[in-house]
Motif scaffolding. Structure first.
Motif, PDB file in Angstrom:
ATOM      1  N   ARG A 189       1.234  24.764 -17.895  1.00  0.00           N
ATOM      2  CA  ARG A 189       2.545  24.124 -18.091  1.00  0.00           C
ATOM      3  C   ARG A 189       3.449  24.216 -16.867  1.00  0.00           C
ATOM      4  O   ARG A 189       4.659  24.356 -16.981  1.00  0.00           O
ATOM      5  N   ASN A 210      -1.499  20.282 -15.799  1.00  0.00           N
ATOM      6  CA  ASN A 210      -0.100  20.708 -15.761  1.00  0.00           C
ATOM      7  C   ASN A 210       0.780  19.459 -15.732  1.00  0.00           C
ATOM      8  O   ASN A 210       0.336  18.387 -16.144  1.00  0.00           O
ATOM      9  N   ASN A 235      -2.379  15.548 -14.189  1.00  0.00           N
ATOM     10  CA  ASN A 235      -1.008  15.870 -13.802  1.00  0.00           C
ATOM     11  C   ASN A 235      -0.232  14.557 -13.693  1.00  0.00           C
ATOM     12  O   ASN A 235      -0.629  13.562 -14.307  1.00  0.00           O
TER      13      ASN A 235
END
Ligand SMILES: *[C@@H]1O[C@H](CO)[C@@H](O)[C@H](O)[C@H]1NC(C)=O
Ligand SMILES: *[C@@H]1O[C@H](CO)[C@@H](O)[C@H](O)[C@H]1NC(C)=O
Length: 398
Positions: A189, A210, A235
């Motif tokens: 995260r 992430n 991402n």
């Protein structure tokens, strides 16, 4: 005979430092480590269940300290009385241990490896361990931003904090961690731009899953002469992957799938380039297929599926590929046109897909041509036929 045996034992005994015991400060640290773990999470046949401090941790009896520790004997030499055992590694089983990591771990001044993956540890990440080379805390419950004190782990070579609910911006201190060779912060995260600097001797970088954004900058990656594996999939990276990226001298595997990248530039490889696999699938890459990728002699796996690529499949991708031919080639879900280069369909070795494009001569019977090509209407709309202004398109403008 009895005297001989006795002498033999004395002799063997003087070779092995039988007098060594674990340093009291190490024993205290181990006891505090176990005490900080919820007893309910220490199941009967787990490793920690065998940690019974009525035995010496580094010299246990047959049923105590069955696993989890590695020790080394320091000092003493011939004078065994002064020899001391020190803990160099703690590596636990994935038994579901729940607890925090005691600050007393810092007493383990020779601890080089701490590996506790797949448990439920939480709380502060230990950073006062001057000898630590390996820190693997993947799949635990550590939360909050990565503390800047991680940069105090100056002996660190492997850091794996993947699959923890850390959250927060990715820190900027990596440039000073010159021993770090593997960094895995996947599924933690993290958000914000990629750091300005990465560990200069990094071999393996994994930041998958992430919310990292921004572009892939030359100033960040160009110093990484040992970088072999780059995993940045899933991402929010954007912009172009520029030509210098594929020329990083040790680069072998690149996974940039599932980002928002808009373009890819590839120039001719330099001597000794070892690139093996590139995944750029599920981005927004416009333009033509980069023919120059076929010039990388070791490249066997290429995925550019589900982008916005147009134009034809370069003939270099088939027979004229330099070095070894492609073994995996996923180009499906684009707007590629023209005919499939001879050689691609007849190659028995090739796994992949050319489907869901605007190609001709891709018979649906051929495994490589599944799923079917887009309909003519979808292809025409994608290419904005008749010179009219192209309308927003469900695939191209997603
Ligand atoms: C530790 O070992 C001793 C001796 O074998 C035994 O009496 C004791 O019950 C053990 N302690 C625990 C907590 O298992
Ligand atoms: C990328 O996204 C697709 C579609 O959402 C998903 O099926 C796939 O697992 C993702 N791959 C990665 C590497 O995240």
């Amino acid at each position: 005979m009895a005297i001989l045996l006795h002498l033999l034992f004395l002799w063997v005994g003087s070779l092995a430092p039988a007098g060594a015991v674990t340093a009291p400060s190490d024993v205290a640290a181990l006891a505090a480590f176990k005490a900080a773990i919820s007893p309910a999470s220490i199941t009967p046949f787990s490793c920690l269940a065998s940690w019974n401090f009525s035995s010496d941790p580094c010299r246990p009896g047959p049923s105590h300290f069955l696993c989890g520790l590695t020790c080394t004997t320091t000092g003493g030499g011939a004078a065994t009385a002064t020899a001391t055992d020190r803990v160099t590694a703690i590596a636990l089983d994935p038994a579901g241990y729940s607890g925090t990591l005691t600050p007393l771990l810092s007493q383990l001044s020779l601890l080089a490896h701490l590996e506790l993956p797949n448990n439920a540890f939480h709380g502060p990440i230990p950073t006062s361990l001057p000898s630590l080379q390996t820190l693997i805390l993947s799949s635990n419950s550590f939360s909050g931003p990565i503390p800047s004190s991680v940069s105090k782990l100056t002996s660190l070579q492997i850091l794996d904090l993947s699959r923890n609910p850390l959250a927060g911006p990715i820190p900027q201190f990596w440039g000073s961690m010159s021993g770090l060779r593997r960094l895995d912060l996947s599924f933690t995260r993290l958000y914000g731009n990629l750091p300005r600097a990465l560990p200069p001797n990094l071999v393996n970088l994994a930041l998958r899953g992430n919310s990292l954004s921004g572009t892939i900058k030359r100033a960040t990656f160009a110093p990484l002469r040992a970088l072999e594996v780059v995993e940045l999939a899933a991402n929010r990276l954007e912009g172009k992957v520029e030509g210098w990226f594929f020329l990083l001298p040790s680069l072998q595997q690149v996974d940039l799938a599932n980002n928002s990248l808009s373009g890819v530039e590839v120039g001719p490889p330099s001597e000794g380039q070892q690139l093996v696999a590139v995944d750029l699938g599920f981005n927004r890459i416009e333009g033509q297929l980069p023919a120059a990728l076929a010039g990388f002699p070791s490249l066997v796996a290429l995925t550019l599926r589900h982008n916005r690529l147009r134009g034809t499949i370069p003939s270099e991708y088939a027979g004229a590929k330099k070095g070894v031919p492609f073994r995996r080639l996923f180009l499906d879900g684009n707007f590629l046109t023209g005919t499939v280069p001879a050689g691609l369909l007849s190659s028995g070795e090739l796994v992949g897909s050319l489907g869901d494009n605007c190609l001709e001569g891709c018979p649906s019977a051929a495994a490589l041509c599944s799923p079917p090509q887009k309909t003519e209407a979808v292809c025409k709309q994608g290419y904005g036929v008749d010179g009219r202004t192209r309308r927003p398109h469900p695939y191209l403008d997603r």
